[in-house]
Enzyme design. Sequence first.
Site, PDB file in Angstrom:
ATOM      1  N   GLU A  46       1.600  65.391  25.541  1.00 39.51           N
ATOM      2  CA  GLU A  46       1.274  64.936  27.030  1.00 39.51           C
ATOM      3  C   GLU A  46       1.591  66.225  27.847  1.00 39.51           C
ATOM      4  OE1 GLU A  46       3.101  61.156  29.512  1.00 39.51           O
ATOM      5  OE2 GLU A  46       3.975  61.455  27.305  1.00 39.51           O
ATOM      6  N   LYS A 133      -3.878  58.014  32.277  1.00 38.24           N
ATOM      7  CA  LYS A 133      -2.435  56.968  31.949  1.00 38.24           C
ATOM      8  C   LYS A 133      -2.559  55.710  32.683  1.00 38.24           C
ATOM      9  CE  LYS A 133       2.073  57.339  30.198  1.00 38.24           C
ATOM     10  NZ  LYS A 133       3.219  58.068  30.155  1.00 38.24           N
ATOM     11  N   CYS A 167       1.466  58.089  25.356  1.00 32.64           N
ATOM     12  CA  CYS A 167       2.814  57.641  25.220  1.00 32.64           C
ATOM     13  C   CYS A 167       2.937  56.089  25.416  1.00 32.64           C
ATOM     14  CB  CYS A 167       3.666  58.324  26.678  1.00 32.64           C
ATOM     15  SG  CYS A 167       5.239  58.379  26.376  1.00 32.64           S
TER      16      CYS A 167
END
Length: 321
Positions: A46, A133, A167
């Site tokens: 990430e 995201k 994530c």
Amino acid sequence: MPDATLNVAICQAAPVPLHIDSGIDKAVGLAKAAIADGAQLVAFGETFLGGYPLWLDEAPGAALWDHPGSKAMHRILMGQAVVTGDERLAPLQALCDDHDAMISIGAHERVRSSLYNNQLLLRPNQRPLDHRKLVPTHGERLIWMRGDGSTLGVHDAGKAKVGNLICWEHWMPLARAAMHNLQESVHIAAWPTVRDTYAIASRHYAFEGRCFVLAAGLVQTKAELIEGIERCGGDADADALALAHEIEAETINRGGSMIIAPDARILAEAGEGEETIHAELDLSESDAAKASLDTDGHYSRPDIFTLDVNTAPQQGVRWDD
């Protein structure tokens, strides 16, 4: 019979925090070495480009209103972030083009005056596939905008369909359902560290989606963050450095990357330091595993449950001629 194997690698490495040009140089070297060792798909963790924003969780004052250190960090990120069509990514794109390879790499991305957490999938002779995201986690909302459904997608590489989530998106059941519907056979799960619960989420995703998962983590320290600030220079240094020095822990991100099969077994696993791990995936395992579980097919109940996905870009302002 057509080749049903895919050689993959995870480059578990320390980013060069904040300084994007240096981060790209490091990524090119690591990806080139992994491709030379046979990798057709290379994954990084990430926000590898720019580094994970350690101060959000680790510096006690970071969330205070009008904090000079947080503002200084944001100013640096805004100036450094990648943009759509960024020429700085050309060396990574050239690796993909020249070697018929794919590279999944996280980056801070600037769109107008907002930042996004984008896990880019670079692929041969095509523009990168974005995945922004959808929900920045907890303190991350101090710096990142929420993505939209326009960047939920997969790359069809012929023998494999490859996608990304980032994530805590792996705890968004409807996001998982949407990605399973796109028929991923290989999934990159990008994390700052693949700690125990993140490993569970990654293995669960593999088992639920009957796909291979590359759970890619970072290695990152307080000292590296301080060095990254100093590389960027400029008048933000003093306030940004003061915030970085508030961090108590010396090592924050500790790797733990793993490559996981569709039955959730671990094919390769990294330790806490910098290393590249490899695996050869037998893609036929994905179809075989669906004999007992296909969450998008015979194990679904479309007469009871439906999911609508809005894939229109959410621009906020529309200009009509």
